[in-house]
Design a protein around this motif. Sequence first.
Motif, mmCIF file in Angstrom:
data_model
loop_
_atom_site.group_PDB
_atom_site.id
_atom_site.type_symbol
_atom_site.label_atom_id
_atom_site.label_comp_id
_atom_site.label_asym_id
_atom_site.label_seq_id
_atom_site.Cartn_x
_atom_site.Cartn_y
_atom_site.Cartn_z
ATOM 1 N N SER A 82 0.861 -1.177 0.000
ATOM 2 C CA SER A 82 0.000 0.000 0.000
ATOM 3 C C SER A 82 0.902 1.234 0.000
ATOM 4 O O SER A 82 2.121 1.137 0.194
ATOM 5 C CB SER A 82 -0.893 0.005 1.237
ATOM 6 O OG SER A 82 -0.097 0.146 2.408
ATOM 7 N N VAL A 83 0.302 2.401 -0.208
ATOM 8 C CA VAL A 83 1.087 3.639 -0.176
ATOM 9 C C VAL A 83 1.763 3.793 1.178
ATOM 10 O O VAL A 83 2.950 4.125 1.271
ATOM 11 C CB VAL A 83 0.192 4.857 -0.469
ATOM 12 C CG1 VAL A 83 0.991 6.155 -0.327
ATOM 13 C CG2 VAL A 83 -0.410 4.765 -1.866
ATOM 14 N N SER A 84 1.025 3.538 2.259
ATOM 15 C CA SER A 84 1.593 3.716 3.598
ATOM 16 C C SER A 84 2.728 2.739 3.864
ATOM 17 O O SER A 84 3.765 3.111 4.438
ATOM 18 C CB SER A 84 0.499 3.568 4.664
ATOM 19 O OG SER A 84 -0.110 2.291 4.591
ATOM 20 N N THR A 85 2.571 1.487 3.434
ATOM 21 C CA THR A 85 3.641 0.506 3.626
ATOM 22 C C THR A 85 4.852 0.858 2.785
ATOM 23 O O THR A 85 6.002 0.715 3.231
ATOM 24 C CB THR A 85 3.146 -0.910 3.268
ATOM 25 O OG1 THR A 85 2.057 -1.260 4.134
ATOM 26 C CG2 THR A 85 4.258 -1.941 3.430
ATOM 27 N N ASP A 133 -1.035 -1.463 -3.873
ATOM 28 C CA ASP A 133 -2.160 -2.163 -3.282
ATOM 29 C C ASP A 133 -3.283 -1.169 -2.963
ATOM 30 O O ASP A 133 -3.075 0.047 -2.961
ATOM 31 C CB ASP A 133 -1.698 -2.863 -1.997
ATOM 32 C CG ASP A 133 -2.751 -3.784 -1.425
ATOM 33 O OD1 ASP A 133 -3.513 -4.355 -2.208
ATOM 34 O OD2 ASP A 133 -2.802 -3.920 -0.189
ATOM 35 N N SER A 134 -4.459 -1.689 -2.686
ATOM 36 C CA SER A 134 -5.610 -0.900 -2.244
ATOM 37 C C SER A 134 -6.100 0.085 -3.300
ATOM 38 O O SER A 134 -6.601 1.164 -2.970
ATOM 39 C CB SER A 134 -5.303 -0.152 -0.928
ATOM 40 O OG SER A 134 -4.917 -1.066 0.076
ATOM 41 N N GLY A 135 -5.927 -0.255 -4.580
ATOM 42 C CA GLY A 135 -6.516 0.533 -5.651
ATOM 43 C C GLY A 135 -5.856 1.857 -5.942
ATOM 44 O O GLY A 135 -6.531 2.833 -6.287
ATOM 45 N N VAL A 136 -4.527 1.932 -5.814
ATOM 46 C CA VAL A 136 -3.790 3.171 -6.055
ATOM 47 C C VAL A 136 -2.787 2.969 -7.196
ATOM 48 O O VAL A 136 -2.085 1.960 -7.241
ATOM 49 C CB VAL A 136 -3.043 3.641 -4.785
ATOM 50 C CG1 VAL A 136 -2.327 4.965 -5.048
ATOM 51 C CG2 VAL A 136 -4.018 3.782 -3.616
ATOM 52 N N VAL A 137 -2.736 3.945 -8.102
ATOM 53 C CA VAL A 137 -1.803 3.898 -9.234
ATOM 54 C C VAL A 137 -1.027 5.207 -9.283
ATOM 55 O O VAL A 137 -1.621 6.295 -9.205
ATOM 56 C CB VAL A 137 -2.548 3.684 -10.574
ATOM 57 C CG1 VAL A 137 -1.546 3.617 -11.729
ATOM 58 C CG2 VAL A 137 -3.396 2.424 -10.536
#
Length: 213
Positions: free
Chosen positions: A49-52, A116-120
């Motif tokens: 994910s962005v945060s990870t 992940d989680s729908g981010v591009v």
Amino acid sequence: MSPAVVPPLGARIRQARLERGRSLRALAREVGVSPSLVSQIETGKSQPSVSTLYAITTALGISVESLFDMRESVVASSPGSSPGTVPHALAALAAEPGRRIGPLVGAGGRETLELDSGVVWERLGRVPGAETGFLLVTYRPGGSSSGSGALMRHPGTEYGYLTSGELVLTLGFEEYTLRPGDSVCFESTTPHRYRNDGEVPAVGVWFVSGDVQ
């Protein structure tokens, strides 16, 4: 999405970890995730994910911008990239540390990272030596910068401008709804999270400067 050659994100993370002499378990412990997740990210079986992703780059002391680049050692280990092929030639070009992306980047030539989680993230340009991420960011419906709902923080200053859709920004104890034409700017060390609660993609242009320790 863009047909441009995309660096293997997991291989680049693994390369940075090994260069710093960090074990997989040590990195996982510092980031606050399981060693199996880090392993899956490095092997390309899972996307962070962005945060990870920001937690990993902060722990390794590298910029997110650098993850769009890779060296010949990473290229050589990438499946399907044999010498003499066009993808291999383009990947080798990406390995040049002083490479400039621009001054013109066509819509079909943007490098893309699927998270992940729908981010591009799509890279809109790069000037060598400038630690600034210049990105076209898409949050698909239901997409979020953190699959767990946790807030993230990382080095740098963040600037964003939403062009379409709606995006909810949690910034510290406040929550803001961004609509087309709205912009935001804040120190990225402030705990924050983005999410798209709508039914259409939220798309915007983002700058993150100084995102390296």
